[in-house]
Design an enzyme around this catalytic site. Structure first.
Site, mmCIF file in Angstrom:
data_model
loop_
_atom_site.group_PDB
_atom_site.id
_atom_site.type_symbol
_atom_site.label_atom_id
_atom_site.label_comp_id
_atom_site.label_asym_id
_atom_site.label_seq_id
_atom_site.Cartn_x
_atom_site.Cartn_y
_atom_site.Cartn_z
ATOM 1 N N ASP A 82 0.853 -1.194 0.000
ATOM 2 C CA ASP A 82 0.000 0.000 0.000
ATOM 3 C C ASP A 82 0.894 1.251 0.000
ATOM 4 O OD1 ASP A 82 -2.435 1.267 0.068
ATOM 5 O OD2 ASP A 82 -2.771 1.007 2.216
ATOM 6 N N HIS A 83 0.589 2.192 -0.870
ATOM 7 C CA HIS A 83 1.257 3.515 -0.887
ATOM 8 C C HIS A 83 2.771 3.477 -1.087
ATOM 9 C CE1 HIS A 83 -2.336 5.794 0.047
ATOM 10 N NE2 HIS A 83 -2.619 4.941 1.020
ATOM 11 N N HIS A 188 -7.741 9.556 4.768
ATOM 12 C CA HIS A 188 -7.159 8.520 5.633
ATOM 13 C C HIS A 188 -7.226 8.961 7.095
ATOM 14 C CE1 HIS A 188 -4.798 7.865 1.818
ATOM 15 N NE2 HIS A 188 -5.115 6.614 2.086
ATOM 16 N N GLY A 189 -7.487 8.012 7.980
ATOM 17 C CA GLY A 189 -7.414 8.307 9.413
ATOM 18 C C GLY A 189 -8.760 8.667 10.013
ATOM 19 N N HIS A 216 -9.901 4.556 -0.984
ATOM 20 C CA HIS A 216 -9.033 4.616 0.203
ATOM 21 C C HIS A 216 -9.773 5.369 1.299
ATOM 22 C CE1 HIS A 216 -4.822 3.476 -1.207
ATOM 23 N NE2 HIS A 216 -5.618 3.210 -2.231
ATOM 24 N N GLY A 217 -9.291 5.211 2.546
ATOM 25 C CA GLY A 217 -9.934 5.920 3.650
ATOM 26 C C GLY A 217 -11.299 5.321 3.940
ATOM 27 N N ASN A 238 -10.126 0.123 1.085
ATOM 28 C CA ASN A 238 -9.031 -0.001 2.068
ATOM 29 C C ASN A 238 -9.501 0.426 3.448
ATOM 30 O OD1 ASN A 238 -7.580 -0.438 -0.254
ATOM 31 N ND2 ASN A 238 -6.039 1.127 0.151
ATOM 32 N N VAL A 239 -9.167 -0.403 4.431
ATOM 33 C CA VAL A 239 -9.554 -0.096 5.820
ATOM 34 C C VAL A 239 -8.347 -0.306 6.721
ATOM 35 C CG1 VAL A 239 -11.035 -0.780 7.744
ATOM 36 C CG2 VAL A 239 -11.929 -0.876 5.403
ATOM 37 N N THR A 241 -7.851 2.376 9.899
ATOM 38 C CA THR A 241 -8.156 3.058 11.171
ATOM 39 C C THR A 241 -9.222 2.321 11.984
ATOM 40 O OG1 THR A 241 -7.540 5.152 10.160
ATOM 41 C CG2 THR A 241 -8.874 5.275 12.148
HETATM 42 P P1 13P Z 1 -8.343 4.355 6.831
HETATM 43 O O1 13P Z 1 -7.201 4.294 7.783
HETATM 44 O O2 13P Z 1 -9.058 5.658 6.841
HETATM 45 O O3 13P Z 1 -9.254 3.197 6.946
HETATM 46 O O4 13P Z 1 -7.700 4.267 5.366
HETATM 47 C C1 13P Z 1 -6.973 3.145 5.006
HETATM 48 C C2 13P Z 1 -6.377 3.313 3.672
HETATM 49 O O5 13P Z 1 -6.924 3.897 2.781
HETATM 50 C C3 13P Z 1 -5.057 2.722 3.458
HETATM 51 O O6 13P Z 1 -4.586 2.906 2.180
#
Ligand code: 13P
Length: 293
Positions: A82-83, A188-189, A216-217, A238-239, A241
């Protein structure tokens, strides 16, 4: 079973209008809990690795655990970086055994983003590896708290970096990328206010995109908005947090009640792992990926 190519996992999701969950996982407890819950629900799942968890010899530990998870389970699994911010980061994990990477040039202008993504695709595709990229930019909800903060991104406002639908087809054609993360209102977060997804923008993007779309997020967005995003083309979410909050909150509770600091980790982590698994089960139901194996 052997690792399954992300392109196959996402093609089925796109065709059948559900979303495959990708959970970022940092250690053994998280990997095992995610896999057990996904197996229970018979859902395909992607395990995501972030930079701090695969530095140095961390990569060897990570890949050994993730490959064991795949080998010992009966559900389709992909191991995804990821990223990543460079070709070198992608090469390193591909050589180690990952079958999926995300190259994130989203903080750079279109041409730079497209050229870095094409470079990664050229390398990865020769080795049968799938590539995700990001057009527009999904920022951190609170500066310094999302995982992207570890990568030195500067904080930006959500509304200032949404994906431009008219750039999507050109980007996909120029890069040859296999799936595309889009910026439609998430971050994100942990959010400081409830996000508002731009579904009409997503519809426009989806109608011009020949490849599956990624959100994402995935934490903290109201369920109805997530369902709407899936109905309008999101095939992977994507999860991170939400599973961290569940696991860490329970760990705090358990530690506060613990008298004996000589307690074994398998006892200490029991309830935190169960809390994480419950979130995984909920996300799988929400994303509609249960019973897709
Ligand atoms: P969250 O932490 O908001 O769930 O996002 C995760 C994410 O997009 C990782 O790439």
């Amino acid at each position: 079973m052997p690792l399954v190519p992300t392109r196959d996992i996402l093609a089925d999701a796109r065709k059948n209008a559900y979303a495959v969950p990708m959970f970022d996982v940092s250690n053994y407890e998280m990997i095992r809990s995610v896999i057990e819950a996904a197996e229970e629900r018979q859902s395909p799942v992607m395990l995501g690795a972030l930079k701090p968890d695969i530095e140095g010899v961390g990569l060897d530990y990570f890949i050994a655990m993730a490959q064991t998870a795949a080998k010992t389970s009966s559900i389709p699994i992909a191991i995804h970086l990821d990223h990543a911010c460079s070709l070198e980061e992608c090469q390193r994990v591909i050589e180690a055994g990952f079958n999926s990477v995300m190259i994130d040039g989203s903080a750079t202008p279109f041409a730079e983003n497209a050229s870095m993504t094409k470079e990664v695709c050229d390398y990865a595709h020769k080795r049968g590896i799938d590539v995700e990229a990001e057009l527009g930019h999904v920022p951190d909800a609170i500066s310094g708290q999302g995982e992207a903060a570890h990568q030195g991104y500067e904080h930006k406002e959500i509304k200032d970096c949404l994906t431009q639908p008219d750039q999507v087809l050109r980007y996909v054609e120029q890069t040859g990328v296999d799936s595309l993360a889009v910026a439609i209102g998430t971050a994100h977060g942990s959010y400081i206010s409830t996000p508002e997804l731009d579904i009409s923008r997503l519809q426009e993007i989806n109608s011009s995109s020949p490849i599956p779309l990624v959100l994402h997020g995935g934490s903290g967005t109201p369920d109805e908005q997530i369902k709407n995003a899936i109905a309008n083309g999101i095939a992977k979410i994507n999860v991170f947090t939400d599973i961290l909050i569940a696991m860490n909150s329970k760990k705090k509770e358990v530690l506060n009640e613990l008298e004996n600091m000589g307690t074994w980790p398998h006892v200490l982590n029991n309830k935190p792992n169960e809390a994480l698994k419950e979130v995984v089960r909920e996300k799988i139901s929400l994303f509609g990926s249960n019973n897709r194996v």
